[in-house]
Enzyme design. Structure first.
Site, PDB file in Angstrom:
ATOM      1  NE  ARG A  63      -3.620  -2.290   2.681  1.00 51.56           N
ATOM      2  CZ  ARG A  63      -4.921  -2.313   2.398  1.00 51.56           C
ATOM      3  NH1 ARG A  63      -5.504  -1.223   1.929  1.00 51.56           N
ATOM      4  NH2 ARG A  63      -5.637  -3.408   2.589  1.00 51.56           N
ATOM      5  CG  HIS A  66      -0.906   5.945  -0.308  1.00 54.65           C
ATOM      6  ND1 HIS A  66      -1.537   4.906   0.342  1.00 54.65           N
ATOM      7  CD2 HIS A  66      -0.925   5.625  -1.634  1.00 54.65           C
ATOM      8  CE1 HIS A  66      -1.931   4.006  -0.548  1.00 54.65           C
ATOM      9  NE2 HIS A  66      -1.561   4.417  -1.746  1.00 54.65           N
ATOM     10  CE1 TYR A 136      -3.147   6.298   7.799  1.00 56.27           C
ATOM     11  CE2 TYR A 136      -3.250   3.903   7.708  1.00 56.27           C
ATOM     12  CZ  TYR A 136      -3.519   5.145   7.156  1.00 56.27           C
ATOM     13  OH  TYR A 136      -4.167   5.225   5.946  1.00 56.27           O
ATOM     14  CG  ASP A 175      -1.562   2.164  -4.181  1.00 55.24           C
ATOM     15  OD1 ASP A 175      -2.029   3.319  -4.221  1.00 55.24           O
ATOM     16  OD2 ASP A 175      -1.467   1.503  -3.126  1.00 55.24           O
TER      17      ASP A 175
END
Length: 199
Positions: A63, A66, A136, A175
């Site tokens: 992931r 970003h 997070y 992505d």
């Protein structure tokens, strides 16, 4: 894991590895995963406003990379509460002497480590086993108009992902087509603190 790509010699890095203390006994352990007071004592004065939680079922799910652009940049405090991940931060602050450089650390449910990824850094993680859960905190809310990212495999960044030979990561469609660093005009300002190794 040591990062051979990381710059050296700086003690006051904006990306910080946090290792909360665990107090254990026969029942298990207890830990304060976040304390505003303790973070302030470390010089981290961030107000977090949102908690995010992801499950990545297959090993080698990737992931990232970003970030959110101003005016909704996000500081992130990342930890893995199930499984193991390689967590990565890339300096994308205009004018930084460590622009495009990266640091990485293994975060796991077992080691309890956390990574503070401040505004001006792109963030990504690769799961190292099945069924990883990552949580997070962020210092601003999700803002789709400010959503940004960079290619995970950009050769100009050169992240050393620990992928088995012949294994491609599991990526989202979004992505897989993110731009390269060379095509990115950074809106982030350099604050005078170059990126330094985590260990």
């Amino acid at each position: 894991m040591p990062d051979p790509n990381a710059p050296s010699g700086q003690a006051d890095s904006p990306v910080q590895l946090i290792e909360p203390k665990r107090h254990g006994d026969a029942r298990g352990w207890f830990s304060e995963s976040y304390s505003e007071r303790d973070f302030a004592a470390r010089g981290i004065d961030i107000r977090f406003v949102q908690d995010n939680h992801s499950l990545s079922k297959p090993a080698f799910t990737l992931r990232g990379l970003h970030f959110q652009t101003p005016p909704h940049g996000q500081d992130k405090l990342v930890r893995c509460i199930r499984g193991r991940i390689l967590d990565v931060a890339v300096d994308i602050r205009a004018g930084s002497p460590t622009y495009g450089k990266w640091v990485a650390v293994e975060l796991s449910a077992e080691n309890g480590r956390q990574l503070l990824v401040p505004i001006g850094f792109a963030h990504a993680f690769l799961t190292l086993e099945d069924d990883c859960e990552v949580v997070y905190k962020t210092s601003d809310f999700y803002a789709p108009d400010c959503d940004g990212g960079l290619r995970w495999d950009d050769p100009a960044i050169g992240i050393d992902w620990p992928l088995p030979a012949g294994t491609a990561p599991e990526l989202s469609a979004k992505d897989a087509v993110l731009p390269l660093l060379a095509d990115f005009v950074s809106p982030f300002a350099y604050d005078g603190r170059p990126l330094a190794p985590l260990d």
